[in-house]
Design a protein around this motif. Structure first.
Motif, PDB file in Angstrom:
ATOM      1  N   ILE A   9       0.850  -1.200   0.000  1.00 38.66           N
ATOM      2  CA  ILE A   9       0.000   0.000   0.000  1.00 38.66           C
ATOM      3  C   ILE A   9       0.881   1.243   0.000  1.00 38.66           C
ATOM      4  O   ILE A   9       0.634   2.185  -0.762  1.00 38.66           O
ATOM      5  CB  ILE A   9      -0.982  -0.017   1.192  1.00 38.66           C
ATOM      6  N   GLY A  10       1.929   1.224   0.815  1.00 42.33           N
ATOM      7  CA  GLY A  10       2.875   2.350   0.819  1.00 42.33           C
ATOM      8  C   GLY A  10       3.552   2.528  -0.533  1.00 42.33           C
ATOM      9  O   GLY A  10       3.707   3.645  -1.026  1.00 42.33           O
ATOM     10  N   GLY A  11       3.927   1.413  -1.146  1.00 42.92           N
ATOM     11  CA  GLY A  11       4.538   1.475  -2.482  1.00 42.92           C
ATOM     12  C   GLY A  11       3.572   2.004  -3.517  1.00 42.92           C
ATOM     13  O   GLY A  11       3.947   2.789  -4.393  1.00 42.92           O
ATOM     14  N   GLU A  44      -0.450  -2.295  -6.938  1.00 45.91           N
ATOM     15  CA  GLU A  44       0.165  -2.422  -5.615  1.00 45.91           C
ATOM     16  C   GLU A  44      -0.865  -2.123  -4.534  1.00 45.91           C
ATOM     17  O   GLU A  44      -0.947  -2.838  -3.525  1.00 45.91           O
ATOM     18  CB  GLU A  44       1.361  -1.481  -5.469  1.00 45.91           C
ATOM     19  N   LEU A  45      -1.640  -1.060  -4.737  1.00 39.40           N
ATOM     20  CA  LEU A  45      -2.688  -0.721  -3.765  1.00 39.40           C
ATOM     21  C   LEU A  45      -3.721  -1.840  -3.647  1.00 39.40           C
ATOM     22  O   LEU A  45      -4.065  -2.267  -2.535  1.00 39.40           O
ATOM     23  CB  LEU A  45      -3.382   0.580  -4.166  1.00 39.40           C
ATOM     24  N   LEU A  46      -4.206  -2.317  -4.783  1.00 39.72           N
ATOM     25  CA  LEU A  46      -5.204  -3.391  -4.765  1.00 39.72           C
ATOM     26  C   LEU A  46      -4.660  -4.656  -4.121  1.00 39.72           C
ATOM     27  O   LEU A  46      -5.348  -5.319  -3.335  1.00 39.72           O
ATOM     28  CB  LEU A  46      -5.696  -3.689  -6.182  1.00 39.72           C
ATOM     29  N   GLY A  47      -3.438  -5.007  -4.455  1.00 36.33           N
ATOM     30  CA  GLY A  47      -2.832  -6.202  -3.877  1.00 36.33           C
ATOM     31  C   GLY A  47      -2.613  -6.060  -2.385  1.00 36.33           C
ATOM     32  O   GLY A  47      -2.863  -6.992  -1.616  1.00 36.33           O
ATOM     33  N   GLY A  48      -2.151  -4.885  -1.960  1.00 39.05           N
ATOM     34  CA  GLY A  48      -1.932  -4.653  -0.538  1.00 39.05           C
ATOM     35  C   GLY A  48      -3.215  -4.724   0.262  1.00 39.05           C
ATOM     36  O   GLY A  48      -3.251  -5.289   1.364  1.00 39.05           O
ATOM     37  N   ILE A  49      -4.273  -4.182  -0.290  1.00 33.43           N
ATOM     38  CA  ILE A  49      -5.586  -4.253   0.376  1.00 33.43           C
ATOM     39  C   ILE A  49      -6.132  -5.676   0.286  1.00 33.43           C
ATOM     40  O   ILE A  49      -6.612  -6.233   1.268  1.00 33.43           O
ATOM     41  CB  ILE A  49      -6.563  -3.237  -0.240  1.00 33.43           C
TER      42      ILE A  49
END
Length: 124
Positions: A9-11, A44-49
């Motif tokens: 999410i940070g990335g 990256e956001l979708l994967g992190g969530i």
């Protein structure tokens, strides 16, 4: 799990906050640098969530592994052209290459319960 989610999410956020840096990291042979940075940031956001949600963890994990592999050429490009990244010590550009494999392992380990449950369900 939370560490992996926070990392990605940070990335993903960084892809938007530091877009110029990420665009500069794109290999010359690829086109649509800004668009690819946006796409990779969104994933990256979708994967992190997604890795936080049990119902989507397996798909998110496989997606993050694919993303790590897909962006690896940009990491290699940066290591091969350290002169373009004066603020980053060249050693760091090389040292981080094997860490990408470690990130794959972390994600693979994080989705293990879902993979194991899927195997048990499939064999029953």
């Amino acid at each position: 799990m939370l560490v992996i989610a926070t990392f990605f999410i940070g990335g993903g956020i960084a892809h938007f906050a530091l877009m110029d840096f990420f665009v500069m990291a794109m290999p010359d042979y690829l086109g649509y640098h800004k668009e690819l940075v946006i796409i990779s940031g969104v994933f990256e956001l979708l994967g992190g969530i997604g890795i936080l949600v049990p119902q989507t963890r397996l798909l998110a994990g496989y997606g993050l592994i694919a993303l790590i592999i897909a962006v690896y050429p940009a990491n290699v490009y940066m290591a091969m052209h350290p002169e373009l990244y004066a603020d980053i010590p060249p050693k760091f550009l090389y040292i981080r290459l094997p860490f990408q494999f470690l990130f794959v392992w972390f994600v693979w380990f994080a989705i293990f319960p879902e993979r194991a449950a899927r195997k048990l369900t499939a064999s029953a």
